[in-house]
Scaffold this motif. Structure first.
Motif, mmCIF file in Angstrom:
data_model
loop_
_atom_site.group_PDB
_atom_site.id
_atom_site.type_symbol
_atom_site.label_atom_id
_atom_site.label_comp_id
_atom_site.label_asym_id
_atom_site.label_seq_id
_atom_site.Cartn_x
_atom_site.Cartn_y
_atom_site.Cartn_z
ATOM 1 N N THR A 120 33.846 46.066 37.387
ATOM 2 C CA THR A 120 35.001 45.313 36.862
ATOM 3 C C THR A 120 35.897 46.241 36.025
ATOM 4 O OG1 THR A 120 33.692 44.590 34.953
ATOM 5 C CG2 THR A 120 33.851 43.055 36.769
ATOM 6 N N VAL A 121 35.270 47.212 35.352
ATOM 7 C CA VAL A 121 36.033 48.173 34.550
ATOM 8 C C VAL A 121 36.841 49.084 35.482
ATOM 9 C CG1 VAL A 121 35.820 50.116 32.930
ATOM 10 C CG2 VAL A 121 34.351 48.104 32.668
ATOM 11 N N LEU A 122 36.162 49.609 36.494
ATOM 12 C CA LEU A 122 36.842 50.501 37.433
ATOM 13 C C LEU A 122 37.987 49.775 38.144
ATOM 14 C CD1 LEU A 122 37.124 53.161 38.979
ATOM 15 C CD2 LEU A 122 35.331 52.380 40.544
ATOM 16 N N GLN A 123 37.710 48.542 38.603
ATOM 17 C CA GLN A 123 38.746 47.801 39.328
ATOM 18 C C GLN A 123 39.958 47.538 38.433
ATOM 19 O OE1 GLN A 123 38.305 47.484 42.652
ATOM 20 N NE2 GLN A 123 40.498 47.070 42.508
ATOM 21 N N ALA A 124 39.687 47.215 37.154
ATOM 22 C CA ALA A 124 40.796 46.960 36.213
ATOM 23 C C ALA A 124 41.646 48.211 36.053
ATOM 24 C CB ALA A 124 40.237 46.529 34.857
ATOM 25 N N LEU A 125 41.006 49.364 35.990
ATOM 26 C CA LEU A 125 41.753 50.622 35.820
ATOM 27 C C LEU A 125 42.578 50.923 37.068
ATOM 28 C CD1 LEU A 125 38.923 52.728 34.152
ATOM 29 C CD2 LEU A 125 41.057 52.047 33.046
#
Ligand SMILES: Cc1cc2nc3c(=O)[nH]c(=O)nc-3n(C[C@H](O)[C@H](O)[C@H](O)COP(=O)(O)OP(=O)(O)OC[C@H]3O[C@@H](n4cnc5c(N)ncnc54)[C@H](O)[C@@H]3O)c2cc1C
Length: 439
Positions: free
Chosen positions: A116-121
Motif C-alpha cells: 500500500t505504501v509503494l502503490q501510494a508513492l
C-alpha cells in the motif's frame, strides 16, 4: 533512443520516488515527461516491500538527528527538519494510507502491507506528472554545458541476473537539465542497490567516505562457541562498545536475539555500525571490545556483591539467585561458558571464579568475528558526505545541477523507521530543490 526531461531521477526507491513526486509538484511549468525517474530493477520498490518484515516501518514517531550516524548531526538535522514526521504522516494520509503507531514508537500502515505504501508513492508520482521508467539502469552520467546525459547500461545476456535483463539498445540516452541521484547504498544488492551510485557520484567529482560498510547487520561469532547453544533465545540486554582503553563508545539496550551464527535483534543491529567502524579505525591496533550485559541495569560490582551475599546464605546457587531474572537455559549456558556449576552453592565458589561469573553475567566480552555483510544488512554506512551538498536543496557543491539524496548520502539511522524518514526528508529537499533552483 534519446529521451529528454527537465529533471532525471536515478533510482526509484523511497528517496527517488519522493524526489520525483516533489519535483513534479514543484515545477512551475509542469508538462508530461518533465520529470523522469529511471530504475535498473525489473521490480520496483523491492526494499519498501521487504521492509519491516513486509509491513514497511514507514517512520518513527520521534525522529531527530541523534538517531543517525555518518555526517555531522547538525547537517543531518538541517535536512530532517525540512520534512518532519508530521509531514510524512500527512503525505500518506492524503494518498489514502493511514499510519498507526506501535508501542515501540514505529509507524506502520494500518494495512500492515508495504504494497500500500509503494502503490501510494507510484500513484503520487504519476499524479505529479513524473514518469517512472524501468528497467533502465544508468551506467554513466556525462555533464555537458547544456545539462546531463545519462547513458543506459548495455544488455548483458551472459550475466543471467534478473536485474540485468535490460531490454534496451546500447545507445539509449536520457538528457536532463538537472539530475537527482538516489541510487541507495549497497545493502541487499539483489534489489538493484549495488553501489554503482557511488561510482556515478565519484565520476561527477564527489568523494565517498573512506569507510563504506554494512550497517544494521547481524554479527557473527565462532561456529562452535557455547553462545550458539542459545540459538533462538530473545531477551532484553545491553550491548556496550568499549575502546581498547575501556572508554565507552556506544551503548544500546534492546531486544537481543542469539542465533546459530551469532547475534541479531534491534540492539545488535543498532550497534553493528559502531562496532565495525571502531574496528576499522583500530586497524591492526588493539581492537574495540563489545560487551554484553544479560541483566540490563546491573553493574559488575553489584553483581559480584550479590553473588558474594548469596554465597553467605547457605546453599544458594546461581540458578536460585537468578530465578525469575533469566531463563534457566540462559543461566546454565553462561555458567558453562564461565566454567561454573550452576547448581552448586555459591559459598563454595572461590573469589576469582565468582568475579569471572559476575563478568560473564554483566560484561561478557563477545567473541565477534565479523558481520553477515550486505546480503543481510538493512543499511549502508558511509557515502557522499553531507558537507558536499547544500542542505536546503541537496544540490552538489561540486557539480552544479546534481542533487543527491537517500542512502547514497553518508547518513545511516537506527532500526525503527529512521532510514525511511531520511529517504523522505532528503528526497523531498532534493526534489523541490531540483525543480526550483534556477541556472
Ligand atoms: C531487509 C530490509 C528491511 C528494511 N526495513 C526498513 C524499515 O522497516 N524501516 C526503515 O526506515 N528502513 C528500512 N530499511 C532501510 C530502507 O529500506 C533504506 O534505507 C531505504 O530504502 C533507502 O532508500 P533509497 O531510495 O535511498 O535507496 P533504495 O531503496 O536502495 O533505492 C535505490 C534504487 O536505485 C536503483 N538503482 C541503483 N543503481 C542504479 C543505477 N545505476 N541506475 C538506475 N537505478 C539504480 C535501485 O534499483 C533501487 O531501486 C530496510 C532495508 C532492508 C534491506
Amino acid at each position: 533512443m534519446t529521451k529528454r526531461a527537465e529533471i532525471a531521477v536515478v533510482g526509484a526507491g523511497a528517496a527517488g520516488l519522493f524526489a520525483s513526486i516533489w519535483a513534479g509538484r514543484s515545477l512551475v511549468d509542469r508538462r508530461a515527461g518533465s520529470v523522469v525517474a529511471v530504475d535498473g530493477a525489473s521490480k520496483l520498490g523491492a526494499k519498501i516491500l521487504v521492509a519491516g518484515g513486509g509491513r514497511c516501518n514507514v517512520t518513527h514517531h520521534a525522529v531527530d538527528e541523534s538517531a543517525y550516524a555518518g555526517s555531522s548531526r547538525n547537517a543531518i538535522r538541517n535536512v530532517l527538519r525540512r520534512f518532519d514526521v508530521a509531514r510524512t504522516v500527512e503525505f500518506f494520509h492524503e494518498r489514502g494510507v493511514e499510519l498507526k503507531r506501535e508501542e515501540t514508537g514505529k509507524l506502520f500502515p494500518v494495512s500492515d502491507d508495504g504494497q500500500t505504501v509503494l502503490q501510494a508513492l507510484l500513484d503520487a508520482a504519476r499524479s505529479a506528472g513524473a514518469e517512472v521508467v524501468h528497467p533502465w539502469r544508468v551506467a554513466r552520467i556525462e555533464r555537458t554545458e547544456h545539462g546531463f546525459v545519462l547513458h543506459r547500461a548495455a544488455l548483458e545476456p551472459s550475466s543471467g541476473s534478473a536485474s540485468m535483463r535490460v531490454e534496451g539498445n546500447r545507445d539509449d540516452r536520457l538528457l536532463a537539465r538537472r539530475v537527482v541521484l538516489a541510487t541507495g547504498g549497497k545493502s541487499l544488492p539483489k534489489t538493484g542497490s549495488d553501489g554503482l551510485g557511488f561510482e556515478l557520484a565519484k565520476a561527477l567529482g564527489h568523494t565517498i567516505t573512506p569507510r563504506v560498510f554494512p550497517a544494521l547487520v547481524p554479527l557473527t561469532i565462532p561456529k562452535d562457541h557455547w553462545l550458539t547453544s542459545l540459538s533462538g533465545v530473545t531477551l532484553p540486554a545491553t550491548l556496550e562498545l568499549r575502546a581498547p582503553g575501556g572508554k565507552r563508545l556506544a551503548s544500546f539496550t534492546n531486544s537481543t536475539l542469539v542465533t546459530h551464527f551469532g547475534l541479531s535483534g534491534p540492539s545488535v543491529l543498532d550497534m553493528s555500525r559502531y562496532y565495525t567502524d571502531a574496528k576499522m579505525i583500530a586497524a591492526a591496533g588493539p581492537p574495540p571490545v563489545l560487551v554484553l550485559n544479560w541483566l540490563p541495569g546491573e553493574s559488575l560490582d553489584a553483581m559480584d556483591g550479590a553473588l558474594a551475599a548469596a554465597g553467605r546464605a547457605r546453599g544458594t546457587s546461581v540458578l536460585r539467585l537468578l530465578e525469575g531474572k533469566l531463563a534457566e537455559r540462559v543461566v546454565r549456558a553462561i555458567c558453562t561458558g564461565a566454567g561454573v556449576d550452576p547448581g552448586a552453592s555459591l559459598g563454595e565458589l572461590p573469589k576469582e571464579k565468582r568475579r569471572v561469573l559476575a563478568i560473564a553475567l554483566t560484561e561478557f566480552p563477545l567473541p565477534i568475528t565479523g558481520d553477515r555483510g550486505y546480503l543481510f544488512a538493512e543499511a549502508t554506512a558511509g557515502g557522499v558526505p553531507l558537507a558536499e551538498l547544500k542542505p536546503d536543496t541537496m544540490e552538489s557543491r561540486i557539480c552544479p545541477g546534481l542533487h543527491i539524496c537517500g542512502e547514497l548520502c553518508d547518513v545511516d539511522g537506527r532500526v525503527g523507521g529512521f532510514n525511511f524518514q531520511w529517504a523522505w526528508a532528503s528526497g523531498f529537499v532534493a526534489g523541490v530543490g531540483a525543480a526550483t533552483t534556477s541556472a
